[in-house]
Motif scaffolding. Structure first.
Motif, PDB file in Angstrom:
ATOM      1  N   VAL A 191       0.821  -1.216   0.000  1.00  0.00           N
ATOM      2  CA  VAL A 191       0.000   0.000   0.000  1.00  0.00           C
ATOM      3  C   VAL A 191       0.857   1.268   0.000  1.00  0.00           C
ATOM      4  O   VAL A 191       0.511   2.268  -0.639  1.00  0.00           O
ATOM      5  N   ILE A 231      -5.977  -5.017   3.934  1.00  0.00           N
ATOM      6  CA  ILE A 231      -5.527  -4.161   2.825  1.00  0.00           C
ATOM      7  C   ILE A 231      -6.627  -3.173   2.428  1.00  0.00           C
ATOM      8  O   ILE A 231      -6.344  -2.029   2.045  1.00  0.00           O
ATOM      9  N   LEU A 290      -6.286  -0.483   4.982  1.00  0.00           N
ATOM     10  CA  LEU A 290      -5.126   0.369   4.710  1.00  0.00           C
ATOM     11  C   LEU A 290      -5.398   1.337   3.561  1.00  0.00           C
ATOM     12  O   LEU A 290      -5.020   2.523   3.629  1.00  0.00           O
ATOM     13  N   LEU A 291      -6.034   0.862   2.506  1.00  0.00           N
ATOM     14  CA  LEU A 291      -6.347   1.726   1.365  1.00  0.00           C
ATOM     15  C   LEU A 291      -7.318   2.838   1.770  1.00  0.00           C
ATOM     16  O   LEU A 291      -7.200   3.982   1.316  1.00  0.00           O
ATOM     17  N   ARG A 294      -5.329   5.294   4.028  1.00  0.00           N
ATOM     18  CA  ARG A 294      -4.324   6.030   3.260  1.00  0.00           C
ATOM     19  C   ARG A 294      -4.857   7.365   2.755  1.00  0.00           C
ATOM     20  O   ARG A 294      -4.124   8.360   2.688  1.00  0.00           O
TER      21      ARG A 294
END
Length: 503
Positions: free
Chosen positions: A325, A451, A454-455, A458
């Motif tokens: 990421v 994930i 996390l995306l 972000r």
């Protein structure tokens, strides 16, 4: 309990060793690129790949050595263990003598094999000669490195890795300070470190196993036959690994030129370090698995394998996801003058299969412990040939792109490690085919959730410095590690790990 305590000590010390190695390479790599250029630097990882190709010849002798010495030693058959020790040493010395001339001929004709800018030919020849020479020195020291494995003192090996890293830094500083920058320095450092490795490994061997000395009376051709017959399939396996994973830089250099191979070598930085983490942690877990296989029941051995599988995937999955990421931020900060979207794309592609490798490494190693590697080796060789075939056909007749080689390799890689490895291993142990899949599926399900998280997170982060990148990575890493721990392990396993860490 003492064995498990030593396991934690080994893990912790190896993590420290890896961290020091990462920091050293983290600083040295951009320094080397700035001084010698990306194209020249790309030949260093290529030279290491060729070392790997040559080392395949020696795998038959050395790949099963630690296994045989450890099992015989732990079973009390010290005489036979000593025979393996001495026979291996003399055999490696003979191999070194046989390899020297062919390697020299190859070095003198290296410009016919690789796409090398004319101005760099002499330097690349010197680099390859020095790197190959360091391989020969490492072969001589191979047998002495068995001691830390047999005695389960991998903390000493980790300490030595730290010392090697410090030596590398000192040598590079001295060379770059007193002389004009050159890729040859990388080869000089490699030789010095290999000689240092020989002396230290010999010292460890004398300290941990003083009764094991090199003796011609313990040399036995029957022992060599055992090593060769057991290691033959590991040669096939290594050849398959080279065809599946180790030819990317060579093919990129031949088809797309040294600049493209320079980009790929830089993009391999993060995957290479994750692979090092996986290999390092597996090397700590495998000696314990080997000992349990030699002294305990099959059910105890399988339980240990599953536990090792969980430990390895728990500590590797989260770092891989974070790197996937945040890889673009890493390369922008690490190589501000050489950054391009190409580095991020290549790195992300190459990181994806490592999520599976973290799950599979211990399972794959089971086949070496029980000395049943034939089937997997043949299949892997087949997959490697398929990989090279599709890469060459695509690049020759369809479309030349820097993404072709890594994408094809990743797809074939995932099929092999996710489907073939766990099923063949279960078959070799005579247990159900799905016995290893529960931790794998749990970890993959967790990876998807994490994930996505996390995306999403972000989008709310401002990352414009090393401090902010490390801060967020550590925060998400700790959060992910704790979540993965409770997601993957049962209550008893969580309690045991926390108790071991406390001790």
């Amino acid at each position: 309990m003492m064995d498990k305590k030593q396991l934690i000590i080994n893990l912790a010390s190896n993590i420290v060793a890896f961290s020091s190695s990462f920091i050293i390479s983290f600083i040295l790599t951009p320094y080397l690129i700035n001084h010698i250029g990306k194209e020249a630097y790309s030949f260093y990882p290529i030279s290491n790949n060729f070392v790997g190709y040559i080392a395949i010849i020696t795998i038959a002798l050395n790949s099963m050595l630690a296994r045989f010495i450890s099992i015989n030693y732990n079973c009390g058959d010290y005489n036979k263990a000593k025979m393996f020790f001495s026979s291996s040493f003399y055999s490696n010395v003979i191999v070194v003598l046989l390899l020297f001339v062919p390697m020299l001929i190859f070095v003198l004709n290296i410009d016919y094999v690789l796409n090398i800018p004319e101005a760099l030919v002499d330097n690349i020849q010197a680099l390859f000669f020095l790197v190959f020479f360091s391989l020969l020195v490492d072969l001589v020291s191979t047998v002495f490195g068995v001691a830390t494995f047999v005695k389960n003192r991998l903390d000493l090996r980790a300490l030595f890795e730290i010392l090697k890293g410090i030596l590398k830094v000192i040598l590079f500083i001295v060379l770059f300070y007193f002389f004009d920058a050159s890729i040859i320095f990388v080869g000089i450092v490699s030789v010095c470190v290999s000689i240092f490795n020989l002396f230290i490994q010999y010292s460890f061997s004398r300290k941990l196993m003083p009764e094991f000395i090199i003796s011609r009376s313990n040399f036995d051709f029957d022992i060599i036959k055992i090593l060769l017959s057991s290691g033959f399939w590991n040669v096939i396996n290594a050849l398959g690994v080279s065809l599946l994973l180790g030819m990317a830089l060579f093919l990129t250099n031949r088809y797309l030129g040294p600049s493209a191979s320079g980009d790929l070598s830089l993009a391999m930085m993060l995957p290479a370090f994750i692979t090092t983490i996986i290999s390092m942690m597996a090397s700590v877990l495998i000696p314990r698995m080997t000992k349990i296989y030699a002294t305990n029941s099959l059910s105890d051995f399988i339980s240990e394998v599953v536990f090792s599988q969980k430990i390895l995937t728990m500590f590797t999955t989260v770092p891989i996801l974070i790197l996937i990421v945040f890889s673009d931020y890493f390369f922008k900060l690490w190589l501000p003058n050489d950054y391009s979207i190409v580095l991020t794309q290549l790195s992300m592609i190459l990181l994806i299969p490592l999520i599976i490798h973290g799950n599979m490494w211990c399972i794959y190693s089971v086949n070496m412990v029980v000395n049943k590697v034939k089937k997997l080796s043949i299949i892997l060789l087949g997959f490697g040939i398929i990989n090279i075939f599709f890469c060459v056909i695509w690049l020759d007749f369809l479309y030349k792109s820097y993404l072709v080689i890594p994408i094809i390799s990743v797809v074939i890689n995932l099929i092999y490690y996710l489907i073939v490895v766990p099923m063949c291993t279960a078959n070799n142990l005579g247990v159900k085919n799905n016995i290893f899949y529960k931790p794998i599926l749990k970890s993959l399900f967790f990876s998807i959730i994490f994930i996505v998280f996390l995306l999403y997170a972000r989008g709310y982060l401002l990352i414009d410095s090393w401090f902010s990148l490390f801060f967020y990575s550590i925060c998400f890493g700790c959060l992910g590690l704790i979540a993965h721990l409770f997601f993957l392990l049962n209550k008893e396993e969580c309690f045991n790990i926390l108790k071991l860490i406390k001790r």
